[in-house]
Motif scaffolding. Structure first.
Motif, PDB file in Angstrom:
ATOM      1  N   CYS A  78       4.396  -1.290  -3.286  1.00 19.50           N
ATOM      2  CA  CYS A  78       3.523  -1.269  -4.502  1.00 19.50           C
ATOM      3  C   CYS A  78       3.641  -2.342  -5.556  1.00 19.50           C
ATOM      4  CB  CYS A  78       2.959  -0.044  -5.192  1.00 19.50           C
ATOM      5  SG  CYS A  78       2.272   1.321  -3.921  1.00 19.50           S
ATOM      6  N   GLU A 104       7.822   3.458  -2.135  1.00 15.18           N
ATOM      7  CA  GLU A 104       6.704   3.354  -2.579  1.00 15.18           C
ATOM      8  C   GLU A 104       6.643   2.110  -3.907  1.00 15.18           C
ATOM      9  OE1 GLU A 104       3.172   5.523  -2.535  1.00 15.18           O
ATOM     10  OE2 GLU A 104       4.253   4.659  -0.843  1.00 15.18           O
ATOM     11  N   GLY A 146      -5.576   5.805   1.708  1.00 15.16           N
ATOM     12  CA  GLY A 146      -6.126   4.714   1.136  1.00 15.16           C
ATOM     13  C   GLY A 146      -5.706   4.611  -0.420  1.00 15.16           C
ATOM     14  N   THR A 147      -5.351   5.929  -0.843  1.00 15.58           N
ATOM     15  CA  THR A 147      -5.070   6.036  -2.375  1.00 15.58           C
ATOM     16  C   THR A 147      -3.740   6.637  -2.582  1.00 15.58           C
ATOM     17  OG1 THR A 147      -5.980   8.132  -2.344  1.00 15.58           O
ATOM     18  CG2 THR A 147      -7.434   6.324  -2.841  1.00 15.58           C
ATOM     19  N   ARG A 148      -2.876   7.426  -1.663  1.00 17.82           N
ATOM     20  CA  ARG A 148      -1.747   7.859  -2.251  1.00 17.82           C
ATOM     21  C   ARG A 148      -1.041   8.126  -0.925  1.00 17.82           C
ATOM     22  NH1 ARG A 148      -3.090  14.057  -3.859  1.00 17.82           N
ATOM     23  NH2 ARG A 148      -4.640  14.301  -2.372  1.00 17.82           N
ATOM     24  N   HIS A 158      -8.169   9.118   5.261  1.00 21.80           N
ATOM     25  CA  HIS A 158      -8.900   9.136   4.226  1.00 21.80           C
ATOM     26  C   HIS A 158      -7.751   9.111   2.959  1.00 21.80           C
ATOM     27  CE1 HIS A 158     -11.761  10.140   0.865  1.00 21.80           C
ATOM     28  NE2 HIS A 158     -10.936  10.945   0.473  1.00 21.80           N
ATOM     29  N   GLU A 159      -6.694   9.970   2.869  1.00 21.35           N
ATOM     30  CA  GLU A 159      -5.927  10.049   1.729  1.00 21.35           C
ATOM     31  C   GLU A 159      -4.972   8.665   1.705  1.00 21.35           C
ATOM     32  OE1 GLU A 159      -5.775  12.085  -0.476  1.00 21.35           O
ATOM     33  OE2 GLU A 159      -7.099  13.825   0.067  1.00 21.35           O
ATOM     34  N   GLY A 191       0.761  -1.371   0.175  1.00 18.94           N
ATOM     35  CA  GLY A 191       0.028  -0.016   0.205  1.00 18.94           C
ATOM     36  C   GLY A 191       0.917   1.393  -0.051  1.00 18.94           C
ATOM     37  N   HIS A 192       0.343   2.059   0.701  1.00 18.34           N
ATOM     38  CA  HIS A 192       0.999   3.541   0.878  1.00 18.34           C
ATOM     39  C   HIS A 192       1.563   3.817   1.892  1.00 18.34           C
ATOM     40  CE1 HIS A 192      -0.057   4.436  -3.395  1.00 18.34           C
ATOM     41  NE2 HIS A 192      -1.391   3.746  -3.222  1.00 18.34           N
TER      42      HIS A 192
END
Length: 453
Positions: free
Chosen positions: A452, A448, A336-338, A333-334, A280-281
């Motif tokens: 990923c 990252e 989860g995506t980046r 919140h953030e 993930g991030h």
């Protein structure tokens, strides 16, 4: 004193790390009291403790390594509190070593740009262990260009040398100083209790001619441009100890690597890094205010699409709880995506004196740590990167509760260490004052890619 250039020097005398490793047989385990977590940047596969109960110290001693670190974080404390913490750690280690039947020696790892509590910390160690024959002073951090030559401590950029007292670090609000010659710096920081005449220098000519003989003095300053210089000195120190001498050390990161017989090592390979981080991030937590960190944050933002959440220092000092709650919610919140960055506002806020400046730094770091703890509890990131010494310590101890960990190696040559806590997400410890402007972005790119993959 002014900037200068490296003049002709005697050739480096090769001192293989294997020679030091062989000489370590039967010597005491070195306990490195680290005044912030960044002292681990040059080594790998050594234990690190952020708590120092008898059980924790016993665990570290049982690993059988030539040294282990205890994160005291004393650079963030007022002098009285720093002394009390050091005293507690030393007493606990001495008692645990007695029970385990192990002999220990102590090093106080300080900042390679000369910030921190000196001579207070070596004084405390000496009081608890018995007066040493000398204090070994070796602040060099060769990987980051902090070197000592002719008894003067310098910042090195290629062949260019800048006296450390002419750098931004010497203007530190809490630990500022005027002297680049280490004998004068010792006299300055001790308020004359250790005059410059009681400080002897082991210069580069002697280190590279060999064999090295240690002078008779209260403080012994070691020149160092490369690790071979430090290893030459370490062999002399170990020989003196076998003959009955006793030393307390005040050192930078490079001395520890030399003292434990480890070579300069390349960064952790990509395959090993993939196994070390989660999927993930990740989260970057930046508390350092030096100009280098600010530039690195700007370059990171230019190179990556990331979420940035900023804690306003003034609102933190006003104890604005809503501000902290909103920051935590946004990060959760953030992530989860980046990749997300949690940073303090870049304007440095200082107090009226050293004590007030330290208090402000602690309160701001506590706010960063509190928000980080909430985010990690809600869903551990693939990795956490802490930027700045006090920030790294507080993230490790309060946010991640990484009481015991292993130092696995560096992410850039000789700088930026990866910790593998015995529980919780991996922690990347990144000092505020190291690396070029791209260094933070380069490290995040590696993390990252690994997380990923």
């Amino acid at each position: 004193m002014g900037a200068g250039r490296l003049a002709a020097l005697p050739p480096v005398r090769a001192v293989p790390h294997e020679r030091v490793a062989e000489a370590l047989a039967g010597t005491p385990t070195l306990v490195v009291l680290d005044d912030d977590p960044t002292g681990t940047q040059t080594v790998r596969d050594l234990p690190v403790l952020t708590r120092w109960s008898a059980d924790d110290v016993g665990w570290a001693l049982a690993q059988g390594t030539p040294a282990f670190f205890v994160l005291t974080n004393t650079r963030s404390l007022a002098p009285g509190d720093a002394a009390a913490r050091d005293r507690e750690v030393v007493r606990t280690c001495l008692e645990a070593a007695r029970r385990a039947g192990v002999e220990v020696a102590f090093a106080s790892r300080g900042d390679s740009t000369l910030r921190g509590h000196f001579p207070l910390e070596t004084d405390v160690i000496a009081e608890e262990t018995g007066e040493p024959d000398a204090v070994i002073l070796a602040p060099a951090y060769t990987d980051a260009g902090r070197v000592t030559l002719d008894g003067v401590h310098w910042l090195r950029d290629g062949d260019e040398l800048t006296p450390v007292a002419e750098s931004e670090f010497a203007a530190d609000a809490t630990f500022g100083y005027r002297s680049s010659r280490l004998a004068d710096w010792v006299a300055e920081k001790s308020d004359g209790a250790i005059p410059a005449g009681d400080v002897a220098e082991v210069r580069i000519d002697a280190l590279r001619a060999g064999p090295v003989r240690l002078p008779d003095a209260r403080v012994i300053v070691l020149d160092a441009l490369v690790d071979d210089d430090l290893r030459a000195a370490v062999l002399a120190i170990l020989a003196a100890e076998r003959a009955g001498a006793r030393f307390v050390h005040r050192v930078g990161p490079s001395f520890v690597r030399a003292r434990v017989g480890q070579p300069e090592q390349p960064p952790i390979p990509d395959a090993e890094l993939r196994d070390a981080v989660g999927r993930g991030h990740g989260l970057v937590v930046a508390g350092s205010h030096v100009g280098r960190t600010s530039r690195q944050l700007e370059r990171l933002a230019d190179r990556r699409d990331l979420a940035r959440v900023e804690l306003d220092v003034q609102r933190v000092l006003e104890e604005d709880a809503d501000h902290l709650e909103q920051a935590a919610a946004h990060l959760e919140h953030e992530l989860g995506t980046r990749t997300a960055v949690l940073a303090t506002s870049r304007t440095l806020v200082t107090g009226r004196d050293e004590a007030e400046s330290l208090d402000i730094a602690r309160r701001v770091s506590a706010a960063l740590t509190g928000v980080t703890a909430r985010v990690v509890a809600a869903g551990p990131p693939a990795w956490v990167l802490a930027k700045g010494g006090i920030t790294s310590s507080d993230v490790a101890t309060a946010a991640l509760r990484a009481d015991r960990a292993w130092v696995r190696g560096s992410l850039l040559p000789g700088i930026v260490s990866l910790w593998a806590p015995t529980s919780g997400p991996p922690l990347v410890v990144f000092a505020g004052n190291v690396g070029d402007d791209d260094a933070l972005a380069d490290v995040v790119d590696r993390l990252e890619a690994a997380a990923c993959a």
